[in-house]
Design an enzyme around this catalytic site. Sequence first.
Site, PDB file in Angstrom:
ATOM      1  N   ASN A  25       0.859  -1.186   0.000  1.00  0.00           N
ATOM      2  CA  ASN A  25       0.000   0.000   0.000  1.00  0.00           C
ATOM      3  C   ASN A  25       0.895   1.234   0.000  1.00  0.00           C
ATOM      4  O   ASN A  25       1.346   1.696   1.047  1.00  0.00           O
ATOM      5  CB  ASN A  25      -0.913  -0.019   1.226  1.00  0.00           C
ATOM      6  CG  ASN A  25      -1.935  -1.124   1.152  1.00  0.00           C
ATOM      7  OD1 ASN A  25      -2.918  -1.027   0.431  1.00  0.00           O
ATOM      8  ND2 ASN A  25      -1.685  -2.203   1.885  1.00  0.00           N
ATOM      9  N   GLU A  26       1.159   1.742  -1.178  1.00  0.00           N
ATOM     10  CA  GLU A  26       2.097   2.844  -1.363  1.00  0.00           C
ATOM     11  C   GLU A  26       1.424   4.191  -1.024  1.00  0.00           C
ATOM     12  O   GLU A  26       0.217   4.252  -0.826  1.00  0.00           O
ATOM     13  CB  GLU A  26       2.588   2.867  -2.813  1.00  0.00           C
ATOM     14  CG  GLU A  26       3.356   1.619  -3.240  1.00  0.00           C
ATOM     15  CD  GLU A  26       4.780   1.569  -2.707  1.00  0.00           C
ATOM     16  OE1 GLU A  26       5.112   2.320  -1.768  1.00  0.00           O
ATOM     17  OE2 GLU A  26       5.580   0.758  -3.230  1.00  0.00           O
ATOM     18  N   PRO A  27       2.229   5.270  -0.940  1.00  0.00           N
ATOM     19  CA  PRO A  27       1.645   6.596  -0.724  1.00  0.00           C
ATOM     20  C   PRO A  27       0.493   6.862  -1.690  1.00  0.00           C
ATOM     21  O   PRO A  27       0.592   6.583  -2.889  1.00  0.00           O
ATOM     22  CB  PRO A  27       2.831   7.535  -0.975  1.00  0.00           C
ATOM     23  CG  PRO A  27       4.018   6.735  -0.557  1.00  0.00           C
ATOM     24  CD  PRO A  27       3.707   5.323  -0.984  1.00  0.00           C
TER      25      PRO A  27
END
Length: 639
Positions: A162-164
């Site tokens: 879950n990236e920025p």
Amino acid sequence: MARLNFLEETRFEKIPVSVYENKHIASKMVAKRIAEVILKRQANGSNTILGLATGSTPVQVYDELIRLHKEEGLSFKKVITFNLDEYFPMDPSSKQSYVHFMNEVFFDHIDIPKENINIPDGTLDREKIIEFCLAYENKIENLGGLDLQILGIGRTGHVGFNEPGSAPNSGTRLVTLDDLTRQDASRDFGGKGNVPTKAITMGIGTIFKAKDIILMAWNTKKAAIVMKAVEGEISGEVPASFLQLAENIEFVIDTDAASELTRFNTPWLVKDCNWNEFLIKKAVIWLSNAVKKPILKLTDEDYNNHGMAQLATEYGPAYNINIKIFNQLQHTITGWPGGKPNAIDSQRPERAEPSVKTSLIFSPHPDDDVVSMGGTFIRLVDQGHNVHVAYQTSGNTSVWDTDVLRYVEFTIDFYKSIGVAPEKFEKIYCEMSSFIKNKKPNETDPVEVQNVKAFIRKSEAIAAARYAGLQENQIHFMALPFYDRGKKMKNPVTERDIELTIQLLQKLKPHQIFAAGDFADPHGTHLVCFHIILKAMEKLRKTEKWAQSAWLWMYRGAWQEFETYEVEMAVPLSPQEVERKKDAIFQHQSQKDHPVFPGDDEREFWVRAQERNKKTAENYHKLGLANYEAMEAFVRWKF
């Protein structure tokens, strides 16, 4: 009262954080927690539903669970697991797949039924991913949800993948990987270009539903992002910060990963301190930077307004503290890194005697010496010391395949030019060319290719050391076995690595040793090399008088720099010396322009070194000291 004091210390922390001395102890505690959940569920006749993570962070947790299984009978027959993520596309038989990783480090060593293992499928057709992700979510929910989810944290703040930009209610889905995440994975794939750009990951919303969540983080690389996640504002820019909203979350970290939390980094802001010289120095430098004043201009009011009233009361007035710290900083600066002959050395970082020292520079890779301490290297030679450099590894993994072909092509043409038949070389060249054309990501090179890469780096190291002023007998190539062994083994260091280091140390009997204390390198080689030196010196110091009086200086520069409050020797460089250092770095042509493993800093090594050295000098100047062009910084290791 103790509880109230602890709450005061942790008042900036919005997530419960447990800090352990090291990752070994912390990993055992997490494994114990997992085992307790399994045993409790087994006692009730229920399955345990575990959410698992990959990467280096949980490996020792899995090691301890394997030990508990083999030695204490912990069974996984009634455990069902769901892994957080998988690269996409990804063949499960690939060494880079998380299926391969989980089997290798955990599942193949316990009694879990294969049908109880769930890992996102990296082989799906693109149009089937949404359906798969919904089924993954439903399967977890139908089993009653995750009893415990373990997490790591990426330097972008990602949990799972879950990236920025991820939403707090996100579910299992296909995502695009952040560039820094791909860079961090580049070593496993043989370069960032081979790292997939996408992955399937559980969502933050999925993770939130777990009955308990444990996030683990080790080492200083994770310190900055841990601080943001724990103390910062909740933001999609740091996905782990959403965990502040969870009621069932605990961060389990080691002291290095905790180093930027307020209670460890600036403890005077949250509690009364047991002041010592190191902490006072750190606090005064911090205050100087916070109020943007030179140290000698700090006032009692500055101390009082910035949480340091206790220090001013116990050791003040402020000016007395200021002058002491200013003098300490001034005494770290020396133009004589080997000691100044015939000088009173009580206020200098290095001893005056012997006036001509044997200085041994250990370089983990063939360019760390000049990149990190090239100016000091040249200064030691210019000042007449007996300088030796030891290249601990070949560095052959950091050479482009195209360079191999170019050098072999040169060799073939050279042999033709002097009338020597090059048929054998041409045959080897064809084999190399064929291998490189069909090479899989991170596939181990054949010995011939490895050798050419090693020869390239060796010739460059010789050129750089020669430029610094060394003769051939002062240049040592150690070829420590762990480096090549590590491509196949989990724990590659053996007594042979230590013995080879002991042999060189006994041969030279150095008065001062320089070693890379720059443990942020993405290879991990610096840390391994440093520990080998320490083990060798610990053995020698038991019997050898020269070893007992040898000083060990740590340098940095290729990947990070020491903080000003840590520096114990600062060697100023003139503009001309900065240019000489740059020219020495330029001898490493294979590492110029675009190295194979640049880490998260895309600048060329010479640019990094030059700018870090200038920044160190600027930091000293802002504190009120002389304005030098650049400085190389060192910290002395205390045996």
